[in-house]
Design a protein around this motif. Structure first.
Motif, PDB file in Angstrom:
ATOM      1  N   ALA A  94      -0.720   3.493  -4.180  1.00 20.90           N
ATOM      2  CA  ALA A  94       0.404   3.685  -3.261  1.00 20.90           C
ATOM      3  C   ALA A  94       0.423   2.604  -2.189  1.00 20.90           C
ATOM      4  O   ALA A  94       1.496   2.116  -1.807  1.00 20.90           O
ATOM      5  CB  ALA A  94       0.323   5.070  -2.625  1.00 20.90           C
ATOM      6  N   LYS A  95      -0.734   2.213  -1.702  1.00 14.00           N
ATOM      7  CA  LYS A  95      -0.788   1.148  -0.690  1.00 14.00           C
ATOM      8  C   LYS A  95      -0.276  -0.158  -1.265  1.00 14.00           C
ATOM      9  O   LYS A  95       0.468  -0.896  -0.588  1.00 14.00           O
ATOM     10  CB  LYS A  95      -2.233   0.981  -0.200  1.00 14.00           C
ATOM     11  CG  LYS A  95      -2.414  -0.096   0.878  1.00 14.00           C
ATOM     12  CD  LYS A  95      -1.636   0.226   2.146  1.00 14.00           C
ATOM     13  CE  LYS A  95      -2.084  -0.608   3.341  1.00 14.00           C
ATOM     14  NZ  LYS A  95      -1.919  -2.060   3.133  1.00 14.00           N
ATOM     15  N   ARG A  96      -0.620  -0.477  -2.499  1.00 15.01           N
ATOM     16  CA  ARG A  96      -0.094  -1.693  -3.136  1.00 15.01           C
ATOM     17  C   ARG A  96       1.432  -1.615  -3.253  1.00 15.01           C
ATOM     18  O   ARG A  96       2.130  -2.607  -3.036  1.00 15.01           O
ATOM     19  CB  ARG A  96      -0.707  -1.883  -4.518  1.00 15.01           C
ATOM     20  CG  ARG A  96      -2.178  -2.271  -4.519  1.00 15.01           C
ATOM     21  CD  ARG A  96      -2.618  -2.756  -5.888  1.00 15.01           C
ATOM     22  NE  ARG A  96      -2.473  -1.745  -6.914  1.00 15.01           N
ATOM     23  CZ  ARG A  96      -3.396  -0.846  -7.233  1.00 15.01           C
ATOM     24  NH1 ARG A  96      -4.555  -0.842  -6.577  1.00 15.01           N
ATOM     25  NH2 ARG A  96      -3.187   0.042  -8.203  1.00 15.01           N
ATOM     26  N   ALA A  97       1.936  -0.431  -3.609  1.00 14.48           N
ATOM     27  CA  ALA A  97       3.385  -0.266  -3.738  1.00 14.48           C
ATOM     28  C   ALA A  97       4.069  -0.463  -2.394  1.00 14.48           C
ATOM     29  O   ALA A  97       5.121  -1.124  -2.312  1.00 14.48           O
ATOM     30  CB  ALA A  97       3.705   1.115  -4.303  1.00 14.48           C
ATOM     31  N   ALA A  98       3.485   0.087  -1.333  1.00 10.35           N
ATOM     32  CA  ALA A  98       4.063  -0.073   0.002  1.00 10.35           C
ATOM     33  C   ALA A  98       4.048  -1.536   0.423  1.00 10.35           C
ATOM     34  O   ALA A  98       5.033  -2.057   0.968  1.00 10.35           O
ATOM     35  CB  ALA A  98       3.300   0.783   1.009  1.00 10.35           C
ATOM     36  N   ASP A  99       2.951  -2.222   0.148  1.00  8.28           N
ATOM     37  CA  ASP A  99       2.856  -3.638   0.507  1.00  8.28           C
ATOM     38  C   ASP A  99       3.876  -4.479  -0.261  1.00  8.28           C
ATOM     39  O   ASP A  99       4.320  -5.525   0.224  1.00  8.28           O
ATOM     40  CB  ASP A  99       1.448  -4.166   0.224  1.00  8.28           C
ATOM     41  CG  ASP A  99       0.406  -3.594   1.176  1.00  8.28           C
ATOM     42  OD1 ASP A  99       0.798  -3.047   2.226  1.00  8.28           O
ATOM     43  OD2 ASP A  99      -0.795  -3.687   0.860  1.00  8.28           O
ATOM     44  N   ALA A 100       4.260  -4.004  -1.459  1.00 10.37           N
ATOM     45  CA  ALA A 100       5.256  -4.719  -2.265  1.00 10.37           C
ATOM     46  C   ALA A 100       6.681  -4.403  -1.847  1.00 10.37           C
ATOM     47  O   ALA A 100       7.626  -5.016  -2.368  1.00 10.37           O
ATOM     48  CB  ALA A 100       5.062  -4.383  -3.744  1.00 10.37           C
TER      49      ALA A 100
END
Length: 306
Positions: A94-100
């Motif tokens: 989820a953190k990777r998705a938010a950063d993207a």
């Protein structure tokens, strides 16, 4: 950040691949732009079942989110399916998705629960960890009643009360539970947005919801927007007419031996509509026979979509 407004159609688009199996970013951007051009589309939900999300590498998942965010700008939020098996793994996903650039998270149950069930309190912890790690707004995903990953009413109510949970995508596929549990969710959490995901039989659920989060929306957004609006008006005759017009298409996409075959059929339909260039899928999905392509073309014509 404003709460996502999902009161309308929220398509879960397919992921377009090149003929050699790579992610076709240009084609995915084109698909996204077409979908958000339809008035009434409120978000795009990527990396779910229809999007073959678990068949993509971590790098491909992140790159696809970035492509969709760039394609739609601030027109609608991009919501990412979060499918990691462990709680910490899912939180980092989820953190990777938010950063993207994603704004929302469609939180899948840990897939081991499908067969073995879940311990009391474990789903709530999954949602808490994802929100705390990423800040993404979460959608409670209610799985079909035939699986052991379906949440009982108390679990749903507790998840809905947690910070960051703004909607529920309810696919319980048990109309007794739908008719008894949805009113309680409404009463206890009046701000929770109720979204149906019953692609293969939308008519029953369309009168109780704020919107729909469906893979079907990635193929037939125009009539599904009208379908949702008819449901909100309480206009059964109009909703039934749309249902009947779509039924031949619904059958050739979703009334198959495996619900996963619907993803292949969605791609074939989008090729027939001239929206995407290829219907390439990734294993373990398998191409459908030529008869399916012909049937989908005829069903699209019957639905006045081709």
């Amino acid at each position: 950040m404003d709460v996502m407004d999902l009161r309308g159609l929220n398509p879960a688009p397919v992921t377009v691949f090149t003929q050699d199996g790579g992610v076709d970013h240009e084609a995915n951007a084109k698909l996204a732009k077409w979908l958000v051009s339809v008035e009434g589309v409120k978000s795009l939900v990527c990396l779910g079942h229809a999007g073959e999300g678990t068949f993509l590498t971590t790098e491909e998942q992140t790159a696809l989110i970035e492509t969709l965010v760039e394609a739609v700008g601030d027109q609608v939020p991009i919501i990412a399916g979060i499918t990691g098996e462990g709680t910490e793994v899912a939180a980092k996903e989820a953190k990777r998705a938010a950063d993207a650039g994603a704004v929302g998270a469609l939180v899948y149950p840990s897939h081991g629960w499908l067969r073995f069930g879940y311990q009391a309190g474990a789903p709530q912890e999954r949602y808490r960890a994802i929100h705390e790690e990423s800040g993404l707004q979460s959608i409670l995903f209610q799985y079909p009643d035939v699986t052991k990953a379906t949440y009982n009413l108390d679990t749903q109510l507790e998840i809905a009360s947690q910070p960051g949970v703004v909607a529920t995508k309810n696919g319980v596929r048990n109309m007794k539970r739908w008719d008894t549990e949805i009113p309680v969710l409404r009463r206890e959490h009046p701000d929770l947005q109720i979204l149906t995901c019953h692609d293969e039989y939308l008519l029953h659920t369309m009168f109780d919801v704020d919107g729909a989060l469906v893979g079907y929306g990635g193929l037939a957004p125009e009539p599904l927007v009208d379908f949702i609006q008819a449901g909100k008006r309480g206009d059964y005759a109009a909703a039934r007419a749309i249902h009947d017009r779509l039924l031949p298409l619904t059958k050739v996409v979703y009334h198959r031996g495996s619900h996963m075959e619907g993803t292949v059929a969605l791609k074939l339909g989008l090729v027939e509509r001239g929206i995407i260039p290829t219907a390439t899928v990734r294993s373990p999905l398998i191409d459908l026979p030529d008869e399916a392509r012909i049937a989908i073309r005829e069903a699209l014509q019957a639905a006045e979509l081709a």
